[in-house]
Design a protein around this motif. Structure first.
Motif, PDB file in Angstrom:
ATOM      1  N   THR A 256       0.829  -1.207   0.000  1.00  0.00           N
ATOM      2  CA  THR A 256       0.000   0.000   0.000  1.00  0.00           C
ATOM      3  C   THR A 256       0.864   1.257   0.000  1.00  0.00           C
ATOM      4  O   THR A 256       0.598   2.212  -0.748  1.00  0.00           O
ATOM      5  CB  THR A 256      -0.939   0.005   1.219  1.00  0.00           C
ATOM      6  OG1 THR A 256      -1.790  -1.146   1.159  1.00  0.00           O
ATOM      7  CG2 THR A 256      -1.791   1.262   1.244  1.00  0.00           C
ATOM      8  N   GLN A 257       1.896   1.258   0.821  1.00  0.00           N
ATOM      9  CA  GLN A 257       2.798   2.415   0.860  1.00  0.00           C
ATOM     10  C   GLN A 257       3.534   2.586  -0.464  1.00  0.00           C
ATOM     11  O   GLN A 257       3.744   3.711  -0.921  1.00  0.00           O
ATOM     12  CB  GLN A 257       3.802   2.242   2.002  1.00  0.00           C
ATOM     13  CG  GLN A 257       3.186   2.367   3.384  1.00  0.00           C
ATOM     14  CD  GLN A 257       4.172   1.965   4.481  1.00  0.00           C
ATOM     15  OE1 GLN A 257       4.963   1.024   4.329  1.00  0.00           O
ATOM     16  NE2 GLN A 257       4.115   2.669   5.587  1.00  0.00           N
ATOM     17  N   ARG A 260       1.167   4.123  -3.035  1.00  0.00           N
ATOM     18  CA  ARG A 260       0.984   5.547  -2.727  1.00  0.00           C
ATOM     19  C   ARG A 260       2.221   6.336  -3.160  1.00  0.00           C
ATOM     20  O   ARG A 260       2.095   7.443  -3.706  1.00  0.00           O
ATOM     21  CB  ARG A 260       0.736   5.715  -1.229  1.00  0.00           C
ATOM     22  CG  ARG A 260       0.516   7.149  -0.776  1.00  0.00           C
ATOM     23  CD  ARG A 260       0.311   7.184   0.727  1.00  0.00           C
ATOM     24  NE  ARG A 260       0.144   8.543   1.231  1.00  0.00           N
ATOM     25  CZ  ARG A 260      -0.996   9.204   1.262  1.00  0.00           C
ATOM     26  NH1 ARG A 260      -2.092   8.638   0.810  1.00  0.00           N
ATOM     27  NH2 ARG A 260      -1.056  10.427   1.751  1.00  0.00           N
ATOM     28  N   GLN A 261       3.401   5.801  -2.939  1.00  0.00           N
ATOM     29  CA  GLN A 261       4.630   6.477  -3.332  1.00  0.00           C
ATOM     30  C   GLN A 261       4.712   6.648  -4.845  1.00  0.00           C
ATOM     31  O   GLN A 261       5.096   7.717  -5.343  1.00  0.00           O
ATOM     32  CB  GLN A 261       5.831   5.677  -2.818  1.00  0.00           C
ATOM     33  CG  GLN A 261       7.185   6.309  -3.094  1.00  0.00           C
ATOM     34  CD  GLN A 261       8.327   5.423  -2.635  1.00  0.00           C
ATOM     35  OE1 GLN A 261       8.643   4.420  -3.253  1.00  0.00           O
ATOM     36  NE2 GLN A 261       8.945   5.787  -1.522  1.00  0.00           N
ATOM     37  N   ARG A 263       2.209   6.719  -6.990  1.00  0.00           N
ATOM     38  CA  ARG A 263       1.189   7.683  -7.416  1.00  0.00           C
ATOM     39  C   ARG A 263       1.596   9.111  -7.059  1.00  0.00           C
ATOM     40  O   ARG A 263       1.337  10.045  -7.834  1.00  0.00           O
ATOM     41  CB  ARG A 263      -0.155   7.321  -6.781  1.00  0.00           C
ATOM     42  CG  ARG A 263      -0.805   6.111  -7.458  1.00  0.00           C
ATOM     43  CD  ARG A 263      -2.076   5.670  -6.780  1.00  0.00           C
ATOM     44  NE  ARG A 263      -2.812   4.710  -7.629  1.00  0.00           N
ATOM     45  CZ  ARG A 263      -3.829   3.976  -7.218  1.00  0.00           C
ATOM     46  NH1 ARG A 263      -4.250   4.062  -5.963  1.00  0.00           N
ATOM     47  NH2 ARG A 263      -4.424   3.145  -8.057  1.00  0.00           N
ATOM     48  N   LEU A 264       2.233   9.308  -5.931  1.00  0.00           N
ATOM     49  CA  LEU A 264       2.704  10.635  -5.567  1.00  0.00           C
ATOM     50  C   LEU A 264       3.775  11.109  -6.551  1.00  0.00           C
ATOM     51  O   LEU A 264       3.783  12.278  -6.954  1.00  0.00           O
ATOM     52  CB  LEU A 264       3.269  10.602  -4.147  1.00  0.00           C
ATOM     53  CG  LEU A 264       3.556  11.957  -3.492  1.00  0.00           C
ATOM     54  CD1 LEU A 264       2.265  12.755  -3.329  1.00  0.00           C
ATOM     55  CD2 LEU A 264       4.222  11.751  -2.133  1.00  0.00           C
ATOM     56  N   PHE A 291      -5.736  10.825  -5.134  1.00  0.00           N
ATOM     57  CA  PHE A 291      -5.733  11.555  -3.868  1.00  0.00           C
ATOM     58  C   PHE A 291      -6.983  12.427  -3.817  1.00  0.00           C
ATOM     59  O   PHE A 291      -7.055  13.478  -4.442  1.00  0.00           O
ATOM     60  CB  PHE A 291      -4.473  12.423  -3.752  1.00  0.00           C
ATOM     61  CG  PHE A 291      -3.196  11.627  -3.729  1.00  0.00           C
ATOM     62  CD1 PHE A 291      -2.689  11.139  -2.541  1.00  0.00           C
ATOM     63  CD2 PHE A 291      -2.513  11.365  -4.917  1.00  0.00           C
ATOM     64  CE1 PHE A 291      -1.509  10.403  -2.524  1.00  0.00           C
ATOM     65  CE2 PHE A 291      -1.341  10.635  -4.909  1.00  0.00           C
ATOM     66  CZ  PHE A 291      -0.835  10.149  -3.707  1.00  0.00           C
ATOM     67  N   PHE A 297      -3.190  15.476   0.354  1.00  0.00           N
ATOM     68  CA  PHE A 297      -2.222  15.357  -0.744  1.00  0.00           C
ATOM     69  C   PHE A 297      -1.098  16.365  -0.567  1.00  0.00           C
ATOM     70  O   PHE A 297       0.086  16.031  -0.737  1.00  0.00           O
ATOM     71  CB  PHE A 297      -2.920  15.579  -2.082  1.00  0.00           C
ATOM     72  CG  PHE A 297      -1.961  15.742  -3.232  1.00  0.00           C
ATOM     73  CD1 PHE A 297      -1.268  14.643  -3.754  1.00  0.00           C
ATOM     74  CD2 PHE A 297      -1.718  16.995  -3.792  1.00  0.00           C
ATOM     75  CE1 PHE A 297      -0.367  14.796  -4.798  1.00  0.00           C
ATOM     76  CE2 PHE A 297      -0.824  17.158  -4.832  1.00  0.00           C
ATOM     77  CZ  PHE A 297      -0.146  16.055  -5.343  1.00  0.00           C
ATOM     78  N   ALA A 300       1.292  15.197   2.151  1.00  0.00           N
ATOM     79  CA  ALA A 300       2.144  14.096   1.699  1.00  0.00           C
ATOM     80  C   ALA A 300       3.182  14.582   0.698  1.00  0.00           C
ATOM     81  O   ALA A 300       4.338  14.139   0.706  1.00  0.00           O
ATOM     82  CB  ALA A 300       1.284  12.994   1.082  1.00  0.00           C
TER      83      ALA A 300
END
Length: 373
Positions: A256-257, A260-261, A263-264, A291, A297, A300
């Motif tokens: 999951t992390q 997210r990384q 996508r960021l 996000f 967002f 992050a």
């Protein structure tokens, strides 16, 4: 691994030395020789890892056990040892002592570099690397699996001590990575009990699952994928995939992390490439990458890149400072004197000194540095 400690310890009384050992979960009794005992130690660590340099003057014998996995790396002096299964002596080769496995030591003028890893930490790393079915950690020998692996462990210990001395050990990420590296090296440098082929197959499978999942996430992060989709792409379950990430990701991110990384990072690229004159907003780009909450967002993004996303979308452009007359305050440069200078300034004309100012190709009344083309 929330906090660290650093001690410089010295003792000459056997009971005091025993108390020093108890602070790291080692219960030993000490019997010095007639020459007496001088014990010095520099110890740094946290709840999972302790690194120490030990210097002993004099001779003693000791008997006891430890609650941690302890690797003693002798650099000089005498250190004979024995457990219920093995015994040894010499200098240079590291020796492993396991929790709740009593050992006898006979020491004389010893210098050593030691590594202590908590039993729970080693168990957790073993579960991540080899799978939950291989979580009971027990070693078949106190000696390294090969001379080459023994040398590798010694070099890694040296690197760990250098890290401590450089003060980088205080950084949580540095400490976490070093601790994991030492724990994995312990599992690989010393012979584990059980079937090594099974462990090797498990490690290969974990690595393969990790590669397949990360490739799937990298290729499809902008689509509405889930961790379950990544697990299916790796032909495994989400639980096993999480174990594969803990075993293989440099920072032990969860799936999951990691998603997210990625996508960021995708949102960051879109912000850099966006043209704000088209009306594109941070919220639109954030939502494009999954996000939903602009504020979260932004938080992050700031944590990852050090500034607000608006700084990336609307980069600042250089501005021309307030202009001043070209000749302001430069009588020595223009060569004008008295009334001649006042007359020129009063008419808003350039100085009539017959000397061109460097870089000035046209007169525009009042100019700033950006106008000197």
């Amino acid at each position: 691994m929330n906090g660290t400690f650093h001690y410089e310890l010295a003792a000459a009384d056997p009971e005091a030395v025993s108390l020093l050992f108890e602070t790291i979960g080692a219960r030993f009794s000490f019997q010095p020789s007639e020459r007496g005992l001088s014990y010095r130690e520099i110890r740094t660590g946290d709840e999972g890892l302790t690194l120490s340099r030990v210097a002993v003057a004099g001779a003693y014998s000791s008997w006891g056990d430890t609650q941690m996995f302890s690797v003693v790396g002798r650099t000089s002096g005498r250190c004979d040892w024995s457990t219920r299964q093995e015994s040894g002596t010499g200098i240079g080769a590291p020796v492993l002592f396991q929790p709740r496995s009593p050992a006898l030591f006979v020491v004389d003028s010893l210098e050593a570099a030691n590594v202590y890893l908590s039993a729970q930490l080693v168990q957790d790393v073993a579960a991540a690397v080899y799978g939950p079915e291989n979580t009971t950690v027990a070693f078949a020998s106190s000696h390294p699996a090969s001379p080459r692996l023994g040398r590798y462990w010694s070099s890694l210990t040296g690197l760990a001590l250098e890290t401590v001395e450089s003060e980088a050990f205080a950084a949580p990420l540095v400490r976490a990575e070093l601790t994991r590296h030492l724990a994995v090296a312990l599992l690989e440098c010393f012979p584990l009990a059980g079937d090594p082929e099974t462990r090797s197959l498990t490690m290969a499978a974990q690595s393969r699952r990790y590669r397949l999942a990360t490739q799937f996430i990298d290729d499809h992060a902008q689509k509405p994928i889930t961790i379950e989709d990544a697990a299916r792409a790796a032909n495994t379950t989400t639980t096993v995939l999480a174990q594969a990430f803990r075993a293989n990701h440099p920072h032990q991110l969860s799936p999951t992390q990691y998603l997210r990384q990625v996508r960021l990072a995708g949102a960051h690229t879109d912000l850099r490439n966006a043209d704000p004159s088209t009306g594109i907003t941070i919220a639109v780009i954030a939502a494009r990458w999954g996000f939903a909450h602009p504020g979260r967002f932004a938080a992050a993004y700031r944590a990852a890149y050090g500034h607000h996303p608006s700084t990336t979308l609307h980069p600042m452009t250089p501005t021309c400072p307030r202009p001043e007359p070209v000749w302001a305050g430069c009588r020595a440069v223009t060569g004008l004197r008295g009334p001649a200078r006042a007359e020129s300034e009063g008419r808003g004309e350039p100085p009539r000194c017959g000397r061109a100012l460097p870089g000035l190709s046209r007169w525009s009344g009042r100019v700033g540095p950006c106008c000197l083309q």
